[in-house]
Write an enzyme that holds these catalytic residues in place. Sequence first.
Site, mmCIF file in Angstrom:
data_model
loop_
_atom_site.group_PDB
_atom_site.id
_atom_site.type_symbol
_atom_site.label_atom_id
_atom_site.label_comp_id
_atom_site.label_asym_id
_atom_site.label_seq_id
_atom_site.Cartn_x
_atom_site.Cartn_y
_atom_site.Cartn_z
ATOM 1 N N ASP A 10 0.873 -1.177 0.000
ATOM 2 C CA ASP A 10 0.000 0.000 0.000
ATOM 3 C C ASP A 10 0.910 1.228 0.000
ATOM 4 O OD1 ASP A 10 -2.388 1.606 0.318
ATOM 5 O OD2 ASP A 10 -1.892 1.821 2.427
ATOM 6 N N SER A 11 0.297 2.391 -0.206
ATOM 7 C CA SER A 11 1.057 3.634 -0.128
ATOM 8 C C SER A 11 1.523 3.917 1.304
ATOM 9 C CB SER A 11 0.179 4.786 -0.597
ATOM 10 O OG SER A 11 -1.004 4.821 0.181
ATOM 11 N N CYS A 73 -4.567 -1.336 -1.877
ATOM 12 C CA CYS A 73 -4.673 0.112 -2.022
ATOM 13 C C CYS A 73 -5.718 0.393 -3.095
ATOM 14 C CB CYS A 73 -3.310 0.667 -2.430
ATOM 15 S SG CYS A 73 -3.338 2.443 -2.738
ATOM 16 N N GLU A 151 -4.044 8.320 9.094
ATOM 17 C CA GLU A 151 -2.582 8.177 9.263
ATOM 18 C C GLU A 151 -2.110 8.900 10.528
ATOM 19 O OE1 GLU A 151 0.242 6.945 7.223
ATOM 20 O OE2 GLU A 151 -1.199 5.708 6.145
ATOM 21 N N CYS A 185 -11.153 2.747 -0.079
ATOM 22 C CA CYS A 185 -9.757 3.029 0.260
ATOM 23 C C CYS A 185 -9.450 2.191 1.497
ATOM 24 C CB CYS A 185 -9.597 4.512 0.553
ATOM 25 S SG CYS A 185 -8.045 4.946 1.372
ATOM 26 N N HIS A 187 -7.623 2.598 3.937
ATOM 27 C CA HIS A 187 -7.528 3.295 5.225
ATOM 28 C C HIS A 187 -8.883 3.400 5.928
ATOM 29 C CE1 HIS A 187 -3.605 4.656 3.789
ATOM 30 N NE2 HIS A 187 -3.375 5.204 4.972
HETATM 31 N N1 DGL Z 1 -4.798 3.059 1.203
HETATM 32 C C1 DGL Z 1 -4.741 3.865 0.013
HETATM 33 C C2 DGL Z 1 -6.007 3.637 -0.834
HETATM 34 O O1 DGL Z 1 -6.656 2.670 -0.648
HETATM 35 C C3 DGL Z 1 -4.434 5.235 0.449
HETATM 36 C C4 DGL Z 1 -4.427 6.234 -0.596
HETATM 37 C C5 DGL Z 1 -3.363 7.268 -0.617
HETATM 38 O O2 DGL Z 1 -2.197 6.956 -0.515
HETATM 39 O O3 DGL Z 1 -3.774 8.397 -0.849
HETATM 40 O O4 DGL Z 1 -6.379 4.347 -1.705
#
Ligand code: DGL
Length: 267
Positions: A10-11, A73, A151, A185, A187
């Site tokens: 993931d990011s 992600c 975050e 997302c 998160h």
């Molecule tokens: N968890 C990522 C997603 O599902 C986070 C997005 C991001 O880095 O902006 O989109």
Amino acid sequence: MNRDAIGVFDSGMGGLTAVKALGEILPHENIIYFGDTARIPYGTRSRQTIQRYTQEDIAFLRRHPVKMIIAACGTVSSMLGADSPVDDMPFTGVVYPAAHAACAATKNGRVGIIGTPATVASGSYETAIHTIDPSVDVTAMACPLFVHLVEYGYTDPDDPITRLAAEEYLTPIREADVDTLILGCTHYPIIAPVIGQIMGEGVKLISASEEAAKYAKKCLEEQDLLTDSTERGHNVYYVSDSVSMFRDNARHFLADAVNGQVFSSRI
Ligand code: DGL
């Protein structure tokens, strides 16, 4: 049978919601996680940049012994075309598993989607849903602040800042009378309690992370790649920024202390 790990990326830390789900449904599997914490967020960047980061993230995981890769992600998954970015092992993003679950769950044919700006602008979830059932009515909303709130730990269901942002983003979706909402997302499951309170009890929340984990289990079963180990799997985490920041925040995502070694690594 195969004892190699499942690679998850993931990011940042959002993909840990998929790691948590994998730990529940595939407790004997090893997991190698990569969180690109130095470059988060992806969701406000261009398609080209996200695609370049994605290739680098996948290349990083492939330097380790992995038997499947999950792009945990929503943003990355939304930028992938129909072709898998790897051709020698199973791969999944989160969009198609979540779209399938939403189409199966909706009774009134109205589905909401929330995600990052890049995800919503891509129309990925709508495309996936309409491939499965063209009659489903879709309402999508970008929620740019959610990733930052999560975050930075604004995750308490009573947190006034998160509640205010959620009211703002979710009101149009509630007014569209959806009975199913995709948390598009990875998160967002962390703030599912506040999202659920605002949407109301009649709305089913679909976690893209959990659906991707269930889909991964199905793939591994079908390809006879599940481990034959009967011991608890080992997790190893790599991040592109600070290990201590990751350790501090990761417990919000895992609902527990980090259960494995964490390394900082350049990609
Ligand atoms: N968890 C990522 C997603 O599902 C986070 C997005 C991001 O880095 O902006 O989109």
